[in-house]
Design a protein around this motif. Sequence first.
Motif, PDB file in Angstrom:
ATOM      1  N   UNK A   3       0.838  -1.211   0.000  1.00 38.86           N
ATOM      2  CA  UNK A   3       0.000   0.000   0.000  1.00 38.86           C
ATOM      3  C   UNK A   3       0.867   1.253   0.000  1.00 38.86           C
ATOM      4  N   UNK A   4       1.994   1.219   0.684  1.00 39.12           N
ATOM      5  CA  UNK A   4       2.912   2.366   0.677  1.00 39.12           C
ATOM      6  C   UNK A   4       3.449   2.621  -0.727  1.00 39.12           C
ATOM      7  N   UNK A   5       3.734   1.549  -1.443  1.00 39.72           N
ATOM      8  CA  UNK A   5       4.207   1.691  -2.830  1.00 39.72           C
ATOM      9  C   UNK A   5       3.113   2.303  -3.697  1.00 39.72           C
ATOM     10  N   UNK A   6       1.882   1.841  -3.510  1.00 42.81           N
ATOM     11  CA  UNK A   6       0.757   2.377  -4.280  1.00 42.81           C
ATOM     12  C   UNK A   6       0.551   3.867  -3.996  1.00 42.81           C
ATOM     13  N   UNK A   7       0.663   4.255  -2.730  1.00 41.35           N
ATOM     14  CA  UNK A   7       0.505   5.668  -2.371  1.00 41.35           C
ATOM     15  C   UNK A   7       1.586   6.519  -3.024  1.00 41.35           C
ATOM     16  N   UNK A   8       2.827   6.034  -2.974  1.00 45.66           N
ATOM     17  CA  UNK A   8       3.937   6.777  -3.589  1.00 45.66           C
ATOM     18  C   UNK A   8       3.781   6.839  -5.097  1.00 45.66           C
ATOM     19  N   UNK A   9       3.407   5.705  -5.695  1.00 47.73           N
ATOM     20  CA  UNK A   9       3.212   5.665  -7.151  1.00 47.73           C
ATOM     21  C   UNK A   9       2.115   6.639  -7.571  1.00 47.73           C
ATOM     22  N   UNK A  10       1.012   6.660  -6.817  1.00 48.54           N
ATOM     23  CA  UNK A  10      -0.094   7.566  -7.139  1.00 48.54           C
ATOM     24  C   UNK A  10       0.369   9.017  -7.085  1.00 48.54           C
ATOM     25  N   UNK A  11       1.122   9.350  -6.047  1.00 44.02           N
ATOM     26  CA  UNK A  11       1.642  10.717  -5.895  1.00 44.02           C
ATOM     27  C   UNK A  11       2.526  11.103  -7.080  1.00 44.02           C
ATOM     28  N   UNK A  12       3.421  10.205  -7.464  1.00 48.37           N
ATOM     29  CA  UNK A  12       4.350  10.500  -8.562  1.00 48.37           C
ATOM     30  C   UNK A  12       3.644  10.517  -9.910  1.00 48.37           C
ATOM     31  N   UNK A  13       2.741   9.580 -10.131  1.00 48.02           N
ATOM     32  CA  UNK A  13       2.016   9.547 -11.412  1.00 48.02           C
ATOM     33  C   UNK A  13       1.190  10.815 -11.604  1.00 48.02           C
ATOM     34  N   UNK A  14       0.530  11.270 -10.548  1.00 49.60           N
ATOM     35  CA  UNK A  14      -0.290  12.476 -10.656  1.00 49.60           C
ATOM     36  C   UNK A  14       0.569  13.727 -10.839  1.00 49.60           C
ATOM     37  N   UNK A  15       1.770  13.698 -10.284  1.00 49.38           N
ATOM     38  CA  UNK A  15       2.645  14.869 -10.372  1.00 49.38           C
ATOM     39  C   UNK A  15       3.391  14.927 -11.703  1.00 49.38           C
ATOM     40  N   UNK A  78     -20.148  21.220  -5.459  1.00 51.74           N
ATOM     41  CA  UNK A  78     -18.912  21.985  -5.296  1.00 51.74           C
ATOM     42  C   UNK A  78     -17.971  21.336  -4.278  1.00 51.74           C
ATOM     43  N   UNK A  79     -18.530  20.704  -3.269  1.00 52.73           N
ATOM     44  CA  UNK A  79     -17.686  20.022  -2.283  1.00 52.73           C
ATOM     45  C   UNK A  79     -16.982  18.821  -2.908  1.00 52.73           C
ATOM     46  N   UNK A  80     -17.674  18.093  -3.763  1.00 53.87           N
ATOM     47  CA  UNK A  80     -17.049  16.978  -4.485  1.00 53.87           C
ATOM     48  C   UNK A  80     -15.944  17.510  -5.393  1.00 53.87           C
ATOM     49  N   UNK A  81     -16.197  18.655  -6.028  1.00 53.07           N
ATOM     50  CA  UNK A  81     -15.167  19.266  -6.878  1.00 53.07           C
ATOM     51  C   UNK A  81     -13.927  19.598  -6.070  1.00 53.07           C
ATOM     52  N   UNK A  82     -14.114  20.194  -4.888  1.00 51.27           N
ATOM     53  CA  UNK A  82     -12.963  20.542  -4.044  1.00 51.27           C
ATOM     54  C   UNK A  82     -12.187  19.291  -3.626  1.00 51.27           C
ATOM     55  N   UNK A  83     -12.925  18.245  -3.292  1.00 50.21           N
ATOM     56  CA  UNK A  83     -12.290  16.989  -2.902  1.00 50.21           C
ATOM     57  C   UNK A  83     -11.452  16.426  -4.056  1.00 50.21           C
ATOM     58  N   UNK A  84     -12.016  16.440  -5.252  1.00 47.08           N
ATOM     59  CA  UNK A  84     -11.291  15.922  -6.414  1.00 47.08           C
ATOM     60  C   UNK A  84     -10.045  16.742  -6.702  1.00 47.08           C
ATOM     61  N   UNK A  85     -10.153  18.050  -6.591  1.00 47.25           N
ATOM     62  CA  UNK A  85      -8.998  18.905  -6.873  1.00 47.25           C
ATOM     63  C   UNK A  85      -7.876  18.664  -5.866  1.00 47.25           C
ATOM     64  N   UNK A  86      -8.257  18.465  -4.608  1.00 44.83           N
ATOM     65  CA  UNK A  86      -7.240  18.187  -3.577  1.00 44.83           C
ATOM     66  C   UNK A  86      -6.519  16.879  -3.855  1.00 44.83           C
ATOM     67  N   UNK A  87      -7.255  15.884  -4.295  1.00 43.34           N
ATOM     68  CA  UNK A  87      -6.682  14.554  -4.439  1.00 43.34           C
ATOM     69  C   UNK A  87      -6.080  14.276  -5.812  1.00 43.34           C
ATOM     70  N   UNK A  88      -6.443  15.064  -6.798  1.00 39.73           N
ATOM     71  CA  UNK A  88      -5.909  14.848  -8.147  1.00 39.73           C
ATOM     72  C   UNK A  88      -4.909  15.918  -8.556  1.00 39.73           C
ATOM     73  N   UNK A  89      -4.524  16.774  -7.614  1.00 41.88           N
ATOM     74  CA  UNK A  89      -3.432  17.738  -7.817  1.00 41.88           C
ATOM     75  C   UNK A  89      -3.647  18.661  -9.021  1.00 41.88           C
ATOM     76  N   UNK A  90      -4.882  18.977  -9.316  1.00 48.60           N
ATOM     77  CA  UNK A  90      -5.210  19.818 -10.483  1.00 48.60           C
ATOM     78  C   UNK A  90      -4.815  19.162 -11.808  1.00 48.60           C
ATOM     79  N   UNK A  91      -4.273  17.936 -11.737  1.00 41.50           N
ATOM     80  CA  UNK A  91      -3.892  17.170 -12.925  1.00 41.50           C
ATOM     81  C   UNK A  91      -2.972  17.957 -13.843  1.00 41.50           C
ATOM     82  N   UNK A  92      -1.980  18.601 -13.294  1.00 46.21           N
ATOM     83  CA  UNK A  92      -1.065  19.424 -14.088  1.00 46.21           C
ATOM     84  C   UNK A  92      -0.209  18.603 -15.051  1.00 46.21           C
ATOM     85  N   UNK A  93      -0.019  17.336 -14.752  1.00 48.56           N
ATOM     86  CA  UNK A  93       0.823  16.499 -15.603  1.00 48.56           C
ATOM     87  C   UNK A  93       0.026  15.763 -16.684  1.00 48.56           C
ATOM     88  N   UNK A  94      -1.248  16.054 -16.809  1.00 46.09           N
ATOM     89  CA  UNK A  94      -2.135  15.394 -17.773  1.00 46.09           C
ATOM     90  C   UNK A  94      -2.103  13.876 -17.645  1.00 46.09           C
TER      91      UNK A  94
END
Length: 202
Positions: A3-15, A78-94
């Motif tokens: 799970x730690x690997x998955x969390x790190x991978x998710x962070x890096x993939x989104x970034x 709007x609350x769901x939107x805020x949640x998605x933006x927090x967790x998907x990092x604004x998707x700057x890396x497409x």
Amino acid sequence: MKEDILKTAAELFLTYGFKSVTMDDIANAMGISKKTVYQHFENKNDLVEETTLFMFKLISEGIEDIRKEERNPIDEIFEIKRFLMRNLKDEKSSPQYQLEKYYPKIFKDIKEKQFCVMEDCVACNLERGVKNGLYRDSINVEFISKIYFTCMMALKDKELFPLNNFSMRNLMNNYLEYHLRGICTPKGLQLLDNYIETNHNQ
């Protein structure tokens, strides 16, 4: 460890994007050997698939928690939107673009799962909005649920909306306002205007 690997991978993939991040990058970010990563994931395709499912589960549970709060339907969107933006990092890396291009089967599978969750979420939101007198009772719930998801996916198309010209935050805010103004009653529009005035910086 998995799970730690998955969390790190998710962070890096989104970034940095699914294509850009290597198994070495994930191992280095965690301070472990690449061999340890391969003990849990056969190859990068396997890691990408499990990471997208991990992210999907996290997002789905977060959305469900918001729905359980039973906010008014406009505030809920709007609350769901805020949640998605927090967790998907604004998707700057497409990441969606890279996932679709380099891992099309994984993209197709996760898109189908996302559609099921969002269609149910949006349909319930619409039905509650009609019941509460915030949305017009003449709206076609099935049609709007499908078009809502399709437009949300289109916002992430960087050929249509290049990051240099459109931030994901502004795109989401503009689309939600566009969506709501098309279905709200006068009572709903008043609530929407009050919400936008109060939360214009979010």
